[in-house]
Write a protein that holds these residues in place. Structure first.
Motif, PDB file in Angstrom:
ATOM      1  N   UNK A  75      42.812  44.035  31.968  1.00 56.87           N
ATOM      2  CA  UNK A  75      42.342  42.655  32.169  1.00 56.87           C
ATOM      3  C   UNK A  75      43.529  41.707  32.263  1.00 56.87           C
ATOM      4  N   UNK A  76      44.477  41.836  31.337  1.00 62.54           N
ATOM      5  CA  UNK A  76      45.676  41.015  31.400  1.00 62.54           C
ATOM      6  C   UNK A  76      46.444  41.298  32.682  1.00 62.54           C
ATOM      7  N   UNK A  77      46.542  42.580  33.063  1.00 64.32           N
ATOM      8  CA  UNK A  77      47.248  42.950  34.287  1.00 64.32           C
ATOM      9  C   UNK A  77      46.652  42.292  35.509  1.00 64.32           C
ATOM     10  N   UNK A  78      45.327  42.306  35.606  1.00 63.85           N
ATOM     11  CA  UNK A  78      44.664  41.666  36.745  1.00 63.85           C
ATOM     12  C   UNK A  78      44.891  40.160  36.726  1.00 63.85           C
ATOM     13  N   UNK A  79      44.822  39.554  35.543  1.00 62.89           N
ATOM     14  CA  UNK A  79      45.038  38.105  35.432  1.00 62.89           C
ATOM     15  C   UNK A  79      46.480  37.732  35.772  1.00 62.89           C
ATOM     16  N   UNK A  80      47.420  38.515  35.275  1.00 67.93           N
ATOM     17  CA  UNK A  80      48.828  38.267  35.597  1.00 67.93           C
ATOM     18  C   UNK A  80      49.074  38.456  37.093  1.00 67.93           C
ATOM     19  N   UNK A  81      48.444  39.465  37.662  1.00 68.95           N
ATOM     20  CA  UNK A  81      48.564  39.686  39.096  1.00 68.95           C
ATOM     21  C   UNK A  81      47.991  38.529  39.895  1.00 68.95           C
ATOM     22  N   UNK A  82      46.852  38.005  39.442  1.00 70.78           N
ATOM     23  CA  UNK A  82      46.251  36.853  40.127  1.00 70.78           C
ATOM     24  C   UNK A  82      47.166  35.642  40.034  1.00 70.78           C
ATOM     25  N   UNK A  83      47.746  35.416  38.850  1.00 71.44           N
ATOM     26  CA  UNK A  83      48.662  34.286  38.689  1.00 71.44           C
ATOM     27  C   UNK A  83      49.865  34.431  39.611  1.00 71.44           C
ATOM     28  N   UNK A  84      50.408  35.644  39.702  1.00 71.67           N
ATOM     29  CA  UNK A  84      51.562  35.879  40.571  1.00 71.67           C
ATOM     30  C   UNK A  84      51.175  35.771  42.046  1.00 71.67           C
ATOM     31  N   UNK A  85      50.055  36.367  42.410  1.00 68.26           N
ATOM     32  CA  UNK A  85      49.640  36.376  43.812  1.00 68.26           C
ATOM     33  C   UNK A  85      49.266  34.999  44.332  1.00 68.26           C
ATOM     34  N   UNK A 113      45.273  37.646  51.260  1.00 66.22           N
ATOM     35  CA  UNK A 113      45.644  39.048  51.046  1.00 66.22           C
ATOM     36  C   UNK A 113      46.396  39.217  49.726  1.00 66.22           C
ATOM     37  N   UNK A 114      47.384  38.375  49.483  1.00 70.75           N
ATOM     38  CA  UNK A 114      48.155  38.477  48.247  1.00 70.75           C
ATOM     39  C   UNK A 114      47.336  38.086  47.028  1.00 70.75           C
ATOM     40  N   UNK A 115      46.365  37.198  47.213  1.00 64.60           N
ATOM     41  CA  UNK A 115      45.476  36.817  46.103  1.00 64.60           C
ATOM     42  C   UNK A 115      44.578  37.977  45.698  1.00 64.60           C
ATOM     43  N   UNK A 116      44.378  38.924  46.582  1.00 68.80           N
ATOM     44  CA  UNK A 116      43.605  40.135  46.272  1.00 68.80           C
ATOM     45  C   UNK A 116      44.528  41.285  45.877  1.00 68.80           C
ATOM     46  N   UNK A 117      45.637  41.453  46.590  1.00 69.68           N
ATOM     47  CA  UNK A 117      46.530  42.586  46.357  1.00 69.68           C
ATOM     48  C   UNK A 117      47.219  42.526  44.996  1.00 69.68           C
ATOM     49  N   UNK A 118      47.680  41.354  44.600  1.00 65.25           N
ATOM     50  CA  UNK A 118      48.391  41.262  43.324  1.00 65.25           C
ATOM     51  C   UNK A 118      47.505  41.539  42.110  1.00 65.25           C
ATOM     52  N   UNK A 119      46.293  41.002  42.041  1.00 67.14           N
ATOM     53  CA  UNK A 119      45.438  41.391  40.911  1.00 67.14           C
ATOM     54  C   UNK A 119      45.141  42.891  40.889  1.00 67.14           C
ATOM     55  N   UNK A 120      44.993  43.494  42.064  1.00 63.39           N
ATOM     56  CA  UNK A 120      44.775  44.944  42.110  1.00 63.39           C
ATOM     57  C   UNK A 120      45.988  45.680  41.564  1.00 63.39           C
ATOM     58  N   UNK A 121      47.178  45.278  42.004  1.00 67.90           N
ATOM     59  CA  UNK A 121      48.396  45.902  41.473  1.00 67.90           C
ATOM     60  C   UNK A 121      48.480  45.711  39.964  1.00 67.90           C
ATOM     61  N   UNK A 122      48.200  44.496  39.516  1.00 68.69           N
ATOM     62  CA  UNK A 122      48.260  44.219  38.092  1.00 68.69           C
ATOM     63  C   UNK A 122      47.278  45.034  37.284  1.00 68.69           C
ATOM     64  N   UNK A 123      46.075  45.194  37.811  1.00 72.71           N
ATOM     65  CA  UNK A 123      45.067  45.997  37.118  1.00 72.71           C
ATOM     66  C   UNK A 123      45.491  47.459  37.017  1.00 72.71           C
TER      67      UNK A 123
END
Length: 129
Positions: A75-85, A113-123
């Motif tokens: 959950x944190x990974x996805x949130x951090x990924x969303x913040x980064x993306x 694309x990055x708003x979707x890709x980064x949360x996926x990477x983070x998750x």
């Protein structure tokens, strides 16, 4: 870097290709091609260089995201990924696109694309760290 799961980085980087394949072909191929002013002839050339470069850059993206996520979980990974993306990559693209006078359509497609890709990477990283 010793605390970073290399499998997580590789899988996170690979996820950008899966998402990108759907995003830039099935969902937004024609609008992206028009907005980016890329012809069919241009798309037919240079694929090996583009895909090798994209793979290398995706590995760098995942490797630099992983230390921020640590062992905090999916959950944190996805949130951090969303913040980064959204906050870092999307805004950086926005600044560049403003100065380059690129269209809002191209910005929405690329930043989306990055708003979707980064949360996926983070998750993925969060789940495997």
């Amino acid at each position: 870097m010793s605390e970073v799961n290399l499998l997580a980085i590789v899988l996170a980087a690979a996820s950008t290709f899966v998402i990108g394949g759907v995003w830039y072909s099935a969902l937004f191929a024609a609008p992206w091609q028009r907005a980016a002013d890329v012809s069919d002839a241009q798309l037919a050339t240079g694929a090996p260089r583009i895909f090798v470069g994209a793979a290398a850059l995706s590995l760098v993206m995942a490797a630099t995201l992983a230390p921020f996520i640590g062992t905090e979980g999916v959950v944190f990974g996805a949130a951090a990924g969303a913040a980064a993306g959204i906050g870092w990559v999307g805004c950086a693209l926005g600044v560049v696109y403003l100065f380059e006078r690129r269209s809002l359509t191209l910005f929405a497609i690329d930043a989306g694309y990055f708003a979707v890709a980064y949360p996926a990477m983070g998750a993925i990283i969060g789940a495997l760290q």
